[in-house]
Motif scaffolding. Structure first.
Motif, short mmCIF file in Angstrom:
data_model
loop_
_atom_site.label_atom_id
_atom_site.label_comp_id
_atom_site.label_asym_id
_atom_site.label_seq_id
_atom_site.Cartn_x
_atom_site.Cartn_y
_atom_site.Cartn_z
N ALA A 27 -77.63 -52.53 102.43
CA ALA A 27 -76.22 -52.67 102.09
C ALA A 27 -75.93 -54.04 101.46
O ALA A 27 -75.31 -54.12 100.40
N ALA A 31 -75.10 -54.78 97.42
CA ALA A 31 -73.95 -55.58 96.98
C ALA A 31 -74.39 -56.68 96.00
O ALA A 31 -73.71 -56.93 95.01
N PRO A 138 -67.73 -47.44 104.19
CA PRO A 138 -67.28 -48.37 103.13
C PRO A 138 -65.82 -48.16 102.74
O PRO A 138 -65.11 -49.11 102.44
N THR A 139 -65.36 -46.88 102.74
CA THR A 139 -63.96 -46.61 102.42
C THR A 139 -63.02 -47.19 103.47
O THR A 139 -61.98 -47.77 103.15
N GLY A 142 -62.92 -50.80 102.99
CA GLY A 142 -62.07 -51.08 101.84
C GLY A 142 -60.59 -50.99 102.17
O GLY A 142 -59.75 -51.65 101.55
N LYS A 157 -68.32 -57.07 102.01
CA LYS A 157 -68.22 -55.66 102.41
C LYS A 157 -69.61 -55.08 102.71
O LYS A 157 -69.77 -54.28 103.64
N GLY A 158 -70.60 -55.49 101.92
CA GLY A 158 -71.97 -55.04 102.19
C GLY A 158 -72.47 -55.52 103.54
O GLY A 158 -73.12 -54.77 104.28
N THR A 161 -70.69 -53.56 106.27
CA THR A 161 -71.25 -52.21 106.35
C THR A 161 -72.55 -52.20 107.14
O THR A 161 -72.85 -51.23 107.86
#
Length: 313
Positions: A27, A31, A138-139, A142, A157-158, A161
């Motif tokens: 992940a 990214a 991930p959604t 987000g 975010k990576g 995750t």
């Protein structure tokens, strides 16, 4: 086809360890590849796709030439190891053939077996949860900006995750080690599936990003604890051609969840405007898996490989 029953849960746990550890490493790496926008005149997402695809292709080519279809043909085993493994697997097949339900030795009977279809539905529920975790985490991350007013860049975010998957790898290994020591029981699948069923909708009720990720971590631990132990059960009842046909059916029905889950999740999200209902559906699917695991365990009277062999003798 390769692993004696006594060692199957442990080997499957090592196999499944690859998945959470891949996310832990992959992940953040994905990214970074996305952020390499413009390298070789390619968009970042294209670079990431190449980074994912090329290693898989290389390993596939190696596997084509290196792996063999049967233990008897494995050149990387010594003759003594091959003889021991082939003899042990043959003994288990004979034991299953002597005590399993009539007709489980042929593929058509396996495809029409009620127990095989119960396994397929159980696997469907587990994979439904896995896809929800893999594709909608991930959604959900987000959506932290809209829900909590936070902002994370692509690399952050990576990293977020990846957080649930490292504990999941550790719990997977420890839970499967216990299953190997005790012999896999239906509750080795039912307990984590039940925990997953509760944690999925609970994650949407948390009041902060940290609390949400903590509950999702519990979900990841639950799913990855159930999966390797699940696959130890069908092999107890099926052998030879029946094993190939039955496991293929279980895999096919189970992985239909990968097709169905995004559609159901998207439609439920559009209908309600939130992920509350989609996550309740995921929880219901995992609850179904827990109930089926307990039902199969009760009807099979927890047939361990050792008990099967003893009855055959």
């Amino acid at each position: 086809m390769w692993v004696p029953a006594k060692h199957r849960s442990h080997i499957l746990a090592l196999f499944y360890l690859a998945q959470p550890l891949t996310i832990v490493i992959g992940a953040p790496l994905a990214a970074l590849l996305i952020q390499a926008n413009g390298l070789f005149d390619l968009a970042g997402w294209r670079i990431m796709f190449f980074g994912v695809a090329i290693p898989a292709i290389l390993v596939g080519v190696i596997a084509w030439f290196y792996l063999t279809d049967k233990p008897a043909d494995a050149k990387w085993l010594t003759p003594a190891e091959r003889d021991w493994l082939v003899a042990r697997l043959d003994e288990e097949d004979r034991a299953k053939g002597a005590s399993a339900s009539k007709g489980h030795g042929n593929p058509l009977a396996a495809l029409t077996s009620g127990r095989v279809w119960l396994f397929a539905l159980m696997y469907f529920g587990l994979i439904y949860g896995l896809y929800a975790l893999a594709f909608f985490l991930p959604t959900i991350i987000g959506g932290f900006e809209a829900r909590f007013g936070t902002h994370f860049n692509v690399f952050q975010k990576g990293l977020i995750t990846a957080v649930p998957y490292l504990p999941a790898a550790i719990v997977l290994f420890l839970w499967s080690r216990d299953a190997t020591r005790r012999g896999v029981r239906s509750w080795h699948i039912a307990v984590p599936a039940l925990i997953g069923a509760v944690s999925v909708p609970l994650a949407m009720q948390m009041g902060s990003p940290a609390a949400t990720i903590a509950v999702i971590t519990v979900l990841a631990c639950a799913i990855f604890s159930a999966l390797p132990n699940f696959w130890a059960l069908p092999a107890r009842f099926l052998s030879g051609a029946a094993a190939a046909a039955g496991i293929a059916l279980i895999n096919t029905v189970g992985n239909l969840a990968g097709f169905v889950a995004p559609y159901i999740t998207g439609m439920a999200k559009d209908m309600t405007g939130s992920y509350q209902l989609p996550m309740l559906i995921v929880g219901a699917m995992m609850l179904m898996s827990a109930a089926l695991a307990l039902a199969i365990g009760r009807t099979s009277r927890e047939r361990t490989p050792e008990a099967v062999a003893a009855n055959a003798h």
